[in-house]
Design an enzyme around this catalytic site. Structure first.
Site, short mmCIF file in Angstrom:
data_model
loop_
_atom_site.label_atom_id
_atom_site.label_comp_id
_atom_site.label_asym_id
_atom_site.label_seq_id
_atom_site.Cartn_x
_atom_site.Cartn_y
_atom_site.Cartn_z
N HIS A 96 -30.90 -75.55 -66.97
CA HIS A 96 -31.80 -75.44 -65.82
C HIS A 96 -31.16 -76.07 -64.60
O HIS A 96 -30.40 -77.03 -64.69
CB HIS A 96 -33.14 -76.11 -66.12
N HIS A 155 -31.86 -77.81 -60.84
CA HIS A 155 -32.86 -78.52 -60.05
C HIS A 155 -32.66 -78.16 -58.57
O HIS A 155 -31.55 -78.31 -58.05
CB HIS A 155 -32.68 -80.03 -60.17
P1 5GP Z 1 -32.93 -82.80 -67.18
O1 5GP Z 1 -32.87 -84.31 -67.16
O2 5GP Z 1 -32.85 -82.24 -68.57
O3 5GP Z 1 -31.99 -82.18 -66.21
O4 5GP Z 1 -34.35 -82.48 -66.56
C1 5GP Z 1 -35.44 -82.02 -67.26
C2 5GP Z 1 -36.56 -81.92 -66.23
O5 5GP Z 1 -37.64 -81.21 -66.81
C3 5GP Z 1 -37.12 -83.28 -65.79
O6 5GP Z 1 -36.94 -83.41 -64.38
C4 5GP Z 1 -38.57 -83.25 -66.21
O7 5GP Z 1 -39.43 -83.85 -65.28
C5 5GP Z 1 -38.84 -81.75 -66.37
N1 5GP Z 1 -39.82 -81.43 -67.41
C6 5GP Z 1 -39.83 -81.91 -68.68
N2 5GP Z 1 -40.87 -81.38 -69.36
C7 5GP Z 1 -41.50 -80.55 -68.50
C8 5GP Z 1 -42.65 -79.72 -68.63
O8 5GP Z 1 -43.29 -79.62 -69.68
N3 5GP Z 1 -43.02 -79.00 -67.55
C9 5GP Z 1 -42.35 -79.08 -66.36
N4 5GP Z 1 -42.80 -78.33 -65.36
N5 5GP Z 1 -41.26 -79.84 -66.20
C10 5GP Z 1 -40.84 -80.58 -67.26
#
Ligand code: 5GP
Ligand code: ZN
Length: 136
Positions: free
Chosen positions: A99, A101
């Site tokens: 994903h 951001h």
């Molecule tokens: P990573 O650290 O893997 O790059 O980011 C994962 C992101 O997913 C985090 O910023 C977190 O807030 C978001 N996230 C985790 N679970 C959910 C969810 O159930 N719904 C949404 N909309 N965002 C999520």
């Protein structure tokens, strides 16, 4: 295998605040934003990291990133936008469904996302470059 939370969102088993969707891409608000409007852009198919994404997705992905970035900038009067991606645990990846951001930024939001350091010498910098280039 443990259920992937983003696959569950794509399947609409878990709700999300959808921002944009195309054939293979979905964008929705991050539940814990760095700034309000922080949006996640994901492939609908499950690929764990950047290294697993099919290059053929590139055009549709870039289109989605640009479209949403422009809408964030105009809709939220953002002064700037960070595009970020965490890959692997050491880089802060928590959800192993690739994903991107998109984070709205403001002149005075006080965030500093990239603490930087210096190379100890020009030779060291060349050595590091070569270690990467050797694997291309
Ligand atoms: P990573 O650290 O893997 O790059 O980011 C994962 C992101 O997913 C985090 O910023 C977190 O807030 C978001 N996230 C985790 N679970 C959910 C969810 O159930 N719904 C949404 N909309 N965002 C999520
Ligand atoms: Zn997934």
């Amino acid at each position: 295998m443990e259920k992937c939370i983003f696959c569950e969102i794509v399947a609409e088993n878990i709700p999300c605040t959808k921002i944009y969707e195309s054939e293979n891409i979905l964008a929705f608000l991050d539940i814990a934003p760095v700034n309000p409007g922080h949006t996640l852009v994901i492939p609908k198919q499950h690929y764990p990291t950047l290294l697993d994404l099919p290059p053929a997705l590139g055009q549709e992905l870039l289109e989605a990133l640009q479209k949403v970035a422009k809408a964030i900038k105009e809709g939220l009067q953002a002064d700037g936008i960070n595009l970020g991606m965490n890959n692997y645990r050491a880089a802060g990846q928590l959800v192993f469904h690739a994903h991107f951001h998109l984070i709205p930024r403001y002149e005075k939001d006080g965030l500093t996302l990239w603490p930087q350091q210096k190379y100890e010498s020009e030779t060291k910098m060349q050595e590091i470059a070569q270690q990467i280039i050797n694997k291309l």
